[in-house]
Motif scaffolding. Structure first.
Motif, PDB file in Angstrom:
ATOM      1  N   LEU B  36      -1.167 -19.249 -14.705  1.00  0.00           N
ATOM      2  CA  LEU B  36      -0.153 -18.550 -13.532  1.00  0.00           C
ATOM      3  C   LEU B  36      -1.709 -17.657 -13.114  1.00  0.00           C
ATOM      4  O   LEU B  36      -2.620 -17.408 -13.886  1.00  0.00           O
ATOM      5  CB  LEU B  36       0.544 -18.317 -14.614  1.00  0.00           C
ATOM      6  N   ARG B  37      -1.656 -17.443 -12.017  1.00  0.00           N
ATOM      7  CA  ARG B  37      -2.110 -16.118 -11.270  1.00  0.00           C
ATOM      8  C   ARG B  37      -1.972 -15.222 -11.001  1.00  0.00           C
ATOM      9  O   ARG B  37      -2.641 -14.785 -10.973  1.00  0.00           O
ATOM     10  CB  ARG B  37      -3.599 -17.522 -10.300  1.00  0.00           C
ATOM     11  N   SER B  38      -0.560 -16.004 -11.358  1.00  0.00           N
ATOM     12  CA  SER B  38      -0.201 -14.017 -10.156  1.00  0.00           C
ATOM     13  C   SER B  38       1.208 -13.797 -10.742  1.00  0.00           C
ATOM     14  O   SER B  38       1.424 -14.208 -11.530  1.00  0.00           O
ATOM     15  CB  SER B  38      -0.343 -13.991  -8.531  1.00  0.00           C
ATOM     16  N   PHE B  39       0.916 -12.192 -11.684  1.00  0.00           N
ATOM     17  CA  PHE B  39       2.759 -12.675 -12.507  1.00  0.00           C
ATOM     18  C   PHE B  39       3.272 -10.801 -11.544  1.00  0.00           C
ATOM     19  O   PHE B  39       2.561 -10.053 -11.581  1.00  0.00           O
ATOM     20  CB  PHE B  39       2.331 -11.515 -13.748  1.00  0.00           C
ATOM     21  N   ASP B  40       4.766 -11.009 -11.051  1.00  0.00           N
ATOM     22  CA  ASP B  40       5.615 -10.041 -10.941  1.00  0.00           C
ATOM     23  C   ASP B  40       4.992  -9.542  -9.194  1.00  0.00           C
ATOM     24  O   ASP B  40       4.915  -9.083  -9.274  1.00  0.00           O
ATOM     25  CB  ASP B  40       5.942  -9.510 -11.600  1.00  0.00           C
ATOM     26  N   THR B  41       3.857 -10.557  -8.825  1.00  0.00           N
ATOM     27  CA  THR B  41       3.449  -9.954  -7.557  1.00  0.00           C
ATOM     28  C   THR B  41       2.571  -8.413  -7.961  1.00  0.00           C
ATOM     29  O   THR B  41       2.254  -7.647  -7.328  1.00  0.00           O
ATOM     30  CB  THR B  41       4.521  -9.626  -6.835  1.00  0.00           C
ATOM     31  N   LEU B  42       2.435  -8.218  -9.254  1.00  0.00           N
ATOM     32  CA  LEU B  42       1.922  -6.423  -9.507  1.00  0.00           C
ATOM     33  C   LEU B  42       0.562  -6.993 -10.154  1.00  0.00           C
ATOM     34  O   LEU B  42      -0.644  -5.877 -10.195  1.00  0.00           O
ATOM     35  CB  LEU B  42       2.679  -6.579 -11.464  1.00  0.00           C
ATOM     36  N   MET B  43       0.180  -8.073 -10.797  1.00  0.00           N
ATOM     37  CA  MET B  43      -1.075  -7.546 -11.914  1.00  0.00           C
ATOM     38  C   MET B  43      -1.228  -9.464 -11.159  1.00  0.00           C
ATOM     39  O   MET B  43      -0.828 -10.475 -10.894  1.00  0.00           O
ATOM     40  CB  MET B  43      -1.188  -7.994 -12.838  1.00  0.00           C
ATOM     41  N   LYS B  44      -2.973  -9.557 -11.283  1.00  0.00           N
ATOM     42  CA  LYS B  44      -3.304 -11.378 -11.345  1.00  0.00           C
ATOM     43  C   LYS B  44      -3.387 -11.619 -12.951  1.00  0.00           C
ATOM     44  O   LYS B  44      -4.066 -10.626 -14.179  1.00  0.00           O
ATOM     45  CB  LYS B  44      -4.718 -11.608 -10.800  1.00  0.00           C
ATOM     46  N   THR B  45      -3.973 -12.860 -13.083  1.00  0.00           N
ATOM     47  CA  THR B  45      -3.810 -12.871 -14.614  1.00  0.00           C
ATOM     48  C   THR B  45      -4.538 -14.198 -14.817  1.00  0.00           C
ATOM     49  O   THR B  45      -4.219 -15.104 -14.513  1.00  0.00           O
ATOM     50  CB  THR B  45      -2.042 -13.444 -14.794  1.00  0.00           C
ATOM     51  N   ALA B  46      -5.960 -14.225 -14.895  1.00  0.00           N
ATOM     52  CA  ALA B  46      -6.805 -14.883 -14.759  1.00  0.00           C
ATOM     53  C   ALA B  46      -7.135 -16.112 -16.195  1.00  0.00           C
ATOM     54  O   ALA B  46      -7.823 -17.271 -15.514  1.00  0.00           O
ATOM     55  CB  ALA B  46      -7.892 -13.945 -14.556  1.00  0.00           C
ATOM     56  N   ASN B  47      -5.868 -15.991 -16.598  1.00  0.00           N
ATOM     57  CA  ASN B  47      -6.248 -16.671 -17.983  1.00  0.00           C
ATOM     58  C   ASN B  47      -4.999 -17.154 -18.018  1.00  0.00           C
ATOM     59  O   ASN B  47      -4.685 -17.918 -19.428  1.00  0.00           O
ATOM     60  CB  ASN B  47      -6.983 -17.500 -18.892  1.00  0.00           C
ATOM     61  N   GLY B  48      -3.755 -16.707 -17.613  1.00  0.00           N
ATOM     62  CA  GLY B  48      -2.142 -16.982 -17.472  1.00  0.00           C
ATOM     63  C   GLY B  48      -1.927 -16.685 -18.712  1.00  0.00           C
ATOM     64  O   GLY B  48      -2.262 -15.287 -18.285  1.00  0.00           O
ATOM     65  N   THR B  49      -0.307 -17.057 -19.014  1.00  0.00           N
ATOM     66  CA  THR B  49       0.142 -16.324 -20.010  1.00  0.00           C
ATOM     67  C   THR B  49       1.013 -17.250 -20.780  1.00  0.00           C
ATOM     68  O   THR B  49       0.991 -18.211 -20.597  1.00  0.00           O
ATOM     69  CB  THR B  49       1.000 -15.286 -18.874  1.00  0.00           C
ATOM     70  N   SER B  50       1.497 -16.140 -22.458  1.00  0.00           N
ATOM     71  CA  SER B  50       2.710 -16.998 -22.247  1.00  0.00           C
ATOM     72  C   SER B  50       4.291 -16.760 -22.282  1.00  0.00           C
ATOM     73  O   SER B  50       4.039 -15.221 -21.696  1.00  0.00           O
ATOM     74  CB  SER B  50       2.476 -17.004 -23.958  1.00  0.00           C
ATOM     75  N   TYR B  51       4.876 -17.131 -22.621  1.00  0.00           N
ATOM     76  CA  TYR B  51       6.001 -16.641 -22.527  1.00  0.00           C
ATOM     77  C   TYR B  51       6.791 -17.298 -24.175  1.00  0.00           C
ATOM     78  O   TYR B  51       6.515 -18.232 -24.752  1.00  0.00           O
ATOM     79  CB  TYR B  51       7.094 -17.280 -21.722  1.00  0.00           C
ATOM     80  N   ASN B  52       6.523 -15.902 -24.752  1.00  0.00           N
ATOM     81  CA  ASN B  52       6.737 -16.118 -26.234  1.00  0.00           C
ATOM     82  C   ASN B  52       8.780 -15.887 -26.721  1.00  0.00           C
ATOM     83  O   ASN B  52       8.852 -15.411 -25.889  1.00  0.00           O
ATOM     84  CB  ASN B  52       5.963 -14.596 -27.303  1.00  0.00           C
ATOM     85  N   ALA B  53       8.845 -16.863 -27.234  1.00  0.00           N
ATOM     86  CA  ALA B  53      10.529 -16.773 -28.059  1.00  0.00           C
ATOM     87  C   ALA B  53      10.160 -17.710 -29.461  1.00  0.00           C
ATOM     88  O   ALA B  53       9.154 -18.330 -29.690  1.00  0.00           O
ATOM     89  CB  ALA B  53      11.752 -17.562 -26.887  1.00  0.00           C
TER      90      ALA B  53
END
Lengths: 95, 431
Positions: B36-53
């Motif tokens: 992922l490189r863009s989250f919510d159109t709000l911010m860049k995510t240079a090494n992605g993200t995680s979805y924690n559950a």
């Protein structure tokens, strides 16, 4: 015709309004911080705290009651896009 | 919500792996999204993200806390199935319903229809829209601060923490273990399969950047959430993005407390910032006159800035701290000028609700800009007690005197000394 007044304390202004006016229509005109969202009584953006004169407002509809409840609004809160000033003096501030 | 961003082909997927034990009976069952490189159109995510559950097991059943983005549901269900059967799930906790956390919910409900859904009352309209026809059949229990779910030997206690960063946000606290599930609060867009804060790379920048982009517009709500959280005994903070925080959890709360607090101690005076841009000097003269009028009132500290003389972004810090702003712009081509629009667009990044706002400016033909700026300020939930000030071409002395009076009135509204006014509806028609 019966008179009605609506006071917005956050901008220190009282408007002589036609009975039946919705609060949101007046709040936008006077620049109050009571602002709009969906205008359809669904989003809860326009929750308004009634400081005085709640007895002069229209009764809440089932929709307004549900949205107030879901937004955890207080007992003196109403939706500015839904309730109408019927008569008398009503004083409000942003919720 | 996650934008469907282009994913660099160079980023390999992380090994799928299994669930990760946080403490016995409590597992991370989320998903990694390194591309992922863009989250919510709000911010860049240079090494992605995680979805924690997370899955929490008690003697009477299993609670699933949040889900993942629909694109990553397969990994989520695989990890969930490694720690629990679907018929063991008694609770589904929805700390926040944005699609990156609720994307797998409809399918989870299909597989575990017996589960009770626990969420903030403010989450109900979103859940209604998400589940549609399935909403009525679902077992839904709205919860507020202090409510508990008994898992058998373990209790989840709920904290209503709205607007960090959606109205529905809440936290869930596993009482016996001292684990706080915060959803977006205290998160980071930082993807590292080593998961725990003491194992991953340096994510401090990512955590601060995440606060700046997602939490800063809700600073006062973050502060209220911290007031609820800080008294808790904490061993782990488990957010919905980025590392799980098990090393000095209270240190992270302190960091958030500093980020959410004022940049400097407020002084005794109310503060008004006048920011303008001027084409031929007329709007600048109005700005100076407004400053002179406001500055003459006791208890108000007034600042004056020409937007052409500085980069816009630092003005966000200024506006965030002041009690009121007055924006000056000429009308050019029937519009406010670009720098004003750029500044107004940036204001969504800070908390503006309840601040005083005002607009003014010179114009040649039509003068639409002042009303356009006022509409935007109202959209930002600011209060505009004074109608905007417009002057055709160069201000004459009487115009400058009116500008000084305008400044005095703004100052009076800031100090609470504005005399009450009564008007008829017809008088408002020109606003």
């Amino acid at each position: 015709m019966e008179k009605a007044t609506l006071t917005f304390t956050d901008v220190a202004i009282t408007v002589n309004v036609p009975p039946g006016s919705r609060i949101i229509e007046m709040s936008e005109k006077v620049g109050s911080g009571i602002t709009y969202g969906c205008r359809e009584g669904e989003c809860g953006t326009c929750v308004t705290h009634i400081l005085e004169g709640s007895e002069h407002l229209s009764d809440p509809s089932a929709l307004e009651l549900r949205v107030l409840s879901e937004n955890m609004a207080g007992k003196d809160d109403r939706l500015a896009c839904q309730c109408r000033v019927l008569s008398g003096a009503v004083k409000v501030r942003p919720g | 919500m996650t934008a469907a961003a282009a994913r660099p082909a160079s980023v390999p997927p992380l090994p799928s792996g299994g669930p990760v034990e946080i403490v016995p009976g409590v597992h991370w069952i989320g998903a990694f999204d390194p591309g992922l490189r863009s989250f919510d159109t709000l911010m860049k995510t240079a090494n992605g993200t995680s979805y924690n559950a997370y899955a929490v097991r008690g003697s009477a059943g299993v609670a699933v806390i949040d889900t993942v983005h629909a694109d990553h549901a397969e990994a989520f269900f695989a990890r969930l199935e490694a720690v629990a059967r679907y018929d063991e799930i008694t609770q589904i906790v929805l700390n926040h319903l944005e699609p990156d956390h609720s994307g797998a919910l409809p399918e989870l409900l299909r597989r575990a229809p017996q589960a009770e859904i626990r969420l903030s009352p403010r989450g109900l309209p979103i859940l209604r829209a998400l589940l549609r026809d399935a909403f009525e059949a679902a077992r839904i229990l709205p919860v507020t601060t202090g409510a508990e779910a008994d898992l058998g030997g373990r209790r989840l206690r709920f904290l209503t923490t709205p607007n960090v960063h959606w109205p529905d946000t809440q936290c869930s606290y596993l009482v016996e273990e001292g684990i706080l599930f915060t959803c977006d609060l205290l998160g980071s867009h930082y993807c590292d399969e080593r998961l725990f804060d003491d194992r991953v790379g340096d994510f401090r920048f990512a955590m601060d950047h995440y606060f700046d982009r997602l939490m800063r517009p809700f600073r006062s709500f973050v502060t209220q959430a911290l007031d609820l959280i800080e008294p808790l005994e904490l061993s782990v903070i488990a957010p919905s993005h980025g590392p799980v925080l098990r090393t000095d959890p209270r240190g992270y709360l302190g960091r958030y407390r500093r980020l959410a607090g004022p940049r400097s101690a407020p002084g005794p005076d109310r503060t008004l910032a006048i920011l303008y841009i001027s084409a031929h000097g007329a709007t600048a003269r109005l700005a100076q006159a407004i400053r002179d009028g406001a500055a003459g009132e006791p208890g108000v500290r007034v600042s004056l800035f020409d937007l052409e003389g500085g980069e816009l972004h630092p003005f966000l810090d200024l506006i965030e701290e002041v009690d009121g702003i007055a924006l000056g712009t000429p009308t050019i081509n029937g519009d406010a000028v670009r720098a004003i629009w750029e500044l107004l667009a940036m204001l969504v990044d800070i908390e503006t609700r309840g601040k005083l706002g005002a607009a003014f400016g010179s114009y040649g033909w039509s003068g639409e800009a002042v009303r356009q700026v006022e509409a935007r300020l109202q959209g930002l939930k600011m209060r505009l007690p004074e109608p905007g000030l417009k002057v055709k071409l160069n201000p004459a002395e009487e115009d400058l005197e009116e500008a000084r009076a305008f400044g005095r009135r703004l100052a009076a509204h800031l100090t609470g000394r504005a005399p009450p006014r009564e008007v008829d509806l017809a008088d408002l028609a020109s606003r």
